[in-house]
Design a protein around this motif. Structure first.
Motif, PDB file in Angstrom:
ATOM      1  N   UNK A 148       0.778  -1.231   0.000  1.00 10.25           N
ATOM      2  CA  UNK A 148       0.000   0.000   0.000  1.00 10.25           C
ATOM      3  C   UNK A 148       0.802   1.270   0.000  1.00 10.25           C
ATOM      4  N   UNK A 149       2.128   1.186  -0.142  1.00 11.52           N
ATOM      5  CA  UNK A 149       2.962   2.386  -0.120  1.00 11.52           C
ATOM      6  C   UNK A 149       3.119   3.032  -1.489  1.00 11.52           C
ATOM      7  N   UNK A 150       3.141   2.225  -2.531  1.00 12.23           N
ATOM      8  CA  UNK A 150       3.441   2.733  -3.866  1.00 12.23           C
ATOM      9  C   UNK A 150       2.259   3.512  -4.447  1.00 12.23           C
ATOM     10  N   UNK A 151       2.573   4.422  -5.343  1.00 13.31           N
ATOM     11  CA  UNK A 151       1.564   5.220  -6.032  1.00 13.31           C
ATOM     12  C   UNK A 151       1.278   4.609  -7.405  1.00 13.31           C
ATOM     13  N   UNK A 152       0.015   4.582  -7.801  1.00 18.84           N
ATOM     14  CA  UNK A 152      -0.369   4.006  -9.083  1.00 18.84           C
ATOM     15  C   UNK A 152       0.371   4.669 -10.234  1.00 18.84           C
ATOM     16  N   UNK A 153       0.409   5.996 -10.236  1.00 23.43           N
ATOM     17  CA  UNK A 153       0.955   6.731 -11.380  1.00 23.43           C
ATOM     18  C   UNK A 153       2.455   6.511 -11.535  1.00 23.43           C
ATOM     19  N   UNK A 154       3.123   6.139 -10.445  1.00 24.05           N
ATOM     20  CA  UNK A 154       4.564   5.870 -10.524  1.00 24.05           C
ATOM     21  C   UNK A 154       4.857   4.558 -11.237  1.00 24.05           C
ATOM     22  N   UNK A 155       3.833   3.748 -11.443  1.00 22.84           N
ATOM     23  CA  UNK A 155       4.002   2.448 -12.104  1.00 22.84           C
ATOM     24  C   UNK A 155       3.180   2.366 -13.388  1.00 22.84           C
ATOM     25  N   UNK A 156       2.881   3.511 -13.969  1.00 24.59           N
ATOM     26  CA  UNK A 156       2.253   3.540 -15.284  1.00 24.59           C
ATOM     27  C   UNK A 156       0.752   3.394 -15.298  1.00 24.59           C
ATOM     28  N   UNK A 157       0.114   3.344 -14.128  1.00 28.06           N
ATOM     29  CA  UNK A 157      -1.348   3.211 -14.066  1.00 28.06           C
ATOM     30  C   UNK A 157      -1.988   4.594 -14.113  1.00 28.06           C
ATOM     31  N   UNK A 158      -2.986   4.755 -14.976  1.00 26.71           N
ATOM     32  CA  UNK A 158      -3.670   6.044 -15.062  1.00 26.71           C
ATOM     33  C   UNK A 158      -5.035   6.035 -14.383  1.00 26.71           C
ATOM     34  N   UNK A 159      -5.682   4.864 -14.321  1.00 30.81           N
ATOM     35  CA  UNK A 159      -7.025   4.833 -13.734  1.00 30.81           C
ATOM     36  C   UNK A 159      -7.431   3.402 -13.391  1.00 30.81           C
ATOM     37  N   UNK A 160      -8.236   3.292 -12.341  1.00 31.02           N
ATOM     38  CA  UNK A 160      -8.898   2.034 -11.998  1.00 31.02           C
ATOM     39  C   UNK A 160     -10.326   2.093 -12.519  1.00 31.02           C
ATOM     40  N   UNK A 166      -8.999   8.899  -9.201  1.00 31.92           N
ATOM     41  CA  UNK A 166      -8.319   7.824  -9.923  1.00 31.92           C
ATOM     42  C   UNK A 166      -9.215   6.621 -10.183  1.00 31.92           C
ATOM     43  N   UNK A 167     -10.465   6.669  -9.727  1.00 31.07           N
ATOM     44  CA  UNK A 167     -11.377   5.528  -9.842  1.00 31.07           C
ATOM     45  C   UNK A 167     -12.591   5.940 -10.668  1.00 31.07           C
ATOM     46  N   UNK A 168     -12.970   5.116 -11.612  1.00 30.75           N
ATOM     47  CA  UNK A 168     -14.160   5.357 -12.431  1.00 30.75           C
ATOM     48  C   UNK A 168     -15.061   4.132 -12.374  1.00 30.75           C
ATOM     49  N   UNK A 169     -16.338   4.346 -12.097  1.00 32.34           N
ATOM     50  CA  UNK A 169     -17.306   3.255 -12.067  1.00 32.34           C
ATOM     51  C   UNK A 169     -17.896   3.070 -13.465  1.00 32.34           C
ATOM     52  N   UNK A 170     -17.936   1.819 -13.913  1.00 36.16           N
ATOM     53  CA  UNK A 170     -18.462   1.481 -15.231  1.00 36.16           C
ATOM     54  C   UNK A 170     -19.538   0.407 -15.073  1.00 36.16           C
ATOM     55  N   UNK A 171     -20.705   0.643 -15.644  1.00 37.51           N
ATOM     56  CA  UNK A 171     -21.777  -0.360 -15.603  1.00 37.51           C
ATOM     57  C   UNK A 171     -21.527  -1.399 -16.701  1.00 37.51           C
ATOM     58  N   UNK A 172     -21.442  -2.652 -16.273  1.00 39.41           N
ATOM     59  CA  UNK A 172     -21.209  -3.778 -17.189  1.00 39.41           C
ATOM     60  C   UNK A 172     -22.184  -4.896 -16.782  1.00 39.41           C
ATOM     61  N   UNK A 173     -23.380  -4.914 -17.365  1.00 36.11           N
ATOM     62  CA  UNK A 173     -24.458  -5.801 -16.884  1.00 36.11           C
ATOM     63  C   UNK A 173     -24.132  -7.291 -16.920  1.00 36.11           C
ATOM     64  N   UNK A 174     -23.222  -7.711 -17.784  1.00 36.64           N
ATOM     65  CA  UNK A 174     -22.980  -9.143 -17.946  1.00 36.64           C
ATOM     66  C   UNK A 174     -22.108  -9.728 -16.818  1.00 36.64           C
ATOM     67  N   UNK A 175     -21.411  -8.888 -16.062  1.00 33.16           N
ATOM     68  CA  UNK A 175     -20.558  -9.332 -14.940  1.00 33.16           C
ATOM     69  C   UNK A 175     -19.531 -10.382 -15.362  1.00 33.16           C
ATOM     70  N   UNK A 201      -7.855  -2.213 -15.237  1.00 30.14           N
ATOM     71  CA  UNK A 201      -6.852  -1.207 -14.916  1.00 30.14           C
ATOM     72  C   UNK A 201      -6.390  -0.564 -16.219  1.00 30.14           C
ATOM     73  N   UNK A 202      -6.474   0.761 -16.264  1.00 28.89           N
ATOM     74  CA  UNK A 202      -6.073   1.523 -17.443  1.00 28.89           C
ATOM     75  C   UNK A 202      -4.665   2.062 -17.227  1.00 28.89           C
ATOM     76  N   UNK A 203      -3.813   1.903 -18.249  1.00 34.31           N
ATOM     77  CA  UNK A 203      -2.422   2.324 -18.151  1.00 34.31           C
ATOM     78  C   UNK A 203      -2.162   3.584 -18.974  1.00 34.31           C
ATOM     79  N   UNK A 204      -1.058   4.249 -18.661  1.00 34.10           N
ATOM     80  CA  UNK A 204      -0.736   5.525 -19.297  1.00 34.10           C
ATOM     81  C   UNK A 204      -0.416   5.379 -20.778  1.00 34.10           C
ATOM     82  N   UNK A 205      -0.046   4.160 -21.212  1.00 35.30           N
ATOM     83  CA  UNK A 205       0.267   3.960 -22.628  1.00 35.30           C
ATOM     84  C   UNK A 205      -0.963   3.637 -23.465  1.00 35.30           C
TER      85      UNK A 205
END
Length: 401
Positions: free
Chosen positions: A172-184, A248-257, A263-267
């Motif tokens: 839990x110490x590391x930051x998402x953006x420091x490892x190429x993650x842009x969004x959950x 950093x978090x976005x909720x997306x409705x996906x009915x099929x589950x 996880x969305x990355x910066x690239x």
């Protein structure tokens, strides 16, 4: 000495507990049940004790424990029966225990889960309320006691699997953006009322609210899924699990589950974890991590899959989701308050005391009426929880059905 991992299952008679026992039964060379804990269902607990032969079983109160003892007396089962939160906490921290499944629904799971954390155990967290109620305190204790925290909710487990390995082991110490993650990207089915006329939601019955289209869950969680408060609580949980901000978090409705989260990355890459909607998959993943074991789950047949659809959540349909996100941005006192109010309101709905749409009104009014306090210690958190429940109960008494 057995090399099998010794498990404590908190919430053994619930859907997560039963699914955990199913996975354990399929992998008996690797796992053994040290203790089971549950609320009041002594008959089911007796069956589980006879089947799995735990060293201990704990019921929530003396009456249920007495019933369990009587049921086990003639069976030859040597399980020692105990009762109460203190016993659950003691066994969760027992030196012979390797891992604790935290699956007690609601605030009741916080104290024994914290006990497991303080003992440095591997904690498999299905009780999202622990982080919703006490996020910073909980995470600080995980770091302090070098506990291992692995998420069980299908969404958070999916996110965990899609993260870089450096983040999986970061405590839990590391930051998402420091490892190429842009969004959950936190997915949700939308529950049973995704397309229902909003004007008719006030008429929703209990039977309709607990009939989730994809998942088999307990009543409380099913109602939370129908209001999407469950997704709101998961939003708050994700903030703490993955050391990120609400933005950093976005909720997306996906009915099929089928896609459980992404996880969305910066690239521009998006990694998704997919599978049939069966909680045994994340349970097996966490139990054996970083290895993989048989979960008893049928793999996806891509030739038989229907279309995947994704939409943004409609806050007019799901005001509880918006409320939880706002509470997440406001701070710990707000999230503790909303969680407590929601537990009271959902129980009142299940008891026929209020209507379905009253759940949101109770939650929102409780948050509005509660003094904004900064809570840091466990005593402050529990007091905030108590006052919110009192406020919600008073508001429910005024509801005119």
């Amino acid at each position: 000495m057995s090399c099998r991992q010794q498990l404590v299952i908190l919430g053994a008679t619930g859907s997560i507990g039963l699914s955990t026992l199913d996975v354990v039964a399929r992998n008996q060379q690797q796992f053994a049940v040290f203790a089971l804990a549950a609320g009041s269902n002594s008959e089911l607990m007796a069956q589980l004790c006879i089947s799995h032969q735990p060293r201990y079983a704990v019921m929530a109160d003396d009456h249920a424990a007495s019933q369990l003892s009587q049921l086990l007396a003639s069976s030859g089962c040597k399980t020692v029966v105990r009762s109460g939160v203190a016993a659950m906490s003691e066994l969760a921290a027992h030196p012979d225990v390797d891992a604790v499944m935290s699956a007690i629904v609601g605030a009741a799971g916080l104290i024994p889960t914290l006990s497991a954390v303080a003992a440095g155990k591997k904690v498999l967290l299905a009780n999202k309320e622990s982080l919703v109620m006490s996020g910073q305190l909980f995470i600080d204790k995980v770091k302090q006691h070098k506990a291992t925290l692995l998420p069980i909710d299908s969404e958070h487990n999916a996110i965990f699997q899609c993260l870089p390995s450096a983040l999986q082991g970061s405590k839990g110490d590391a930051k998402l953006h420091e490892h190429g993650v842009s969004k959950i990207l936190l997915t949700g089915s939308g529950g049973p009322f995704l397309t229902r006329d909003i004007e008719t939601l006030k008429d929703v019955t209990v039977a309709q609210a607990v009939a989730h289209p994809n998942w088999s869950m307990g009543q409380k969680i099913s109602v939370d899924s129908a209001t999407m408060m469950n997704k709101g609580l998961e939003f708050i949980e994700a903030k703490w699990l993955f050391n990120c901000a609400a933005k950093d978090i976005e909720v997306v409705i996906h009915p099929q589950s089928i896609i459980h989260s992404m996880v969305q990355y910066q690239d521009g890459s998006v990694l998704a974890q997919m599978g049939n909607p069966d909680m045994r998959t994340p349970i097996a993943h966490a139990l054996a991590y970083p290895a993989r074991i048989d979960a008893g789950v049928t793999p996806l047949d891509f030739s038989a899959l229907a279309d995947f659809t994704f939409t943004k959540p409609d806050f007019a349909r799901y005001p509880n989701l918006q409320l939880a996100i706002a509470a997440c941005e406001a701070g710990q006192g707000a999230t503790t308050t909303v969680n407590a109010a929601n537990e009271v309101a959902v129980n009142a709905f299940l008891q026929g005391q209020i209507g379905f749409t009253d759940i949101y009104r109770i939650n929102a009014q409780t948050l509005d009426n509660t003094i904004d306090v900064n809570v840091h210690t466990l005593d402050e958190i529990l007091e905030c929880d108590r006052l919110a429940r009192l406020q919600a109960t008073q508001l429910i008494a005024k509801v005119n059905r």
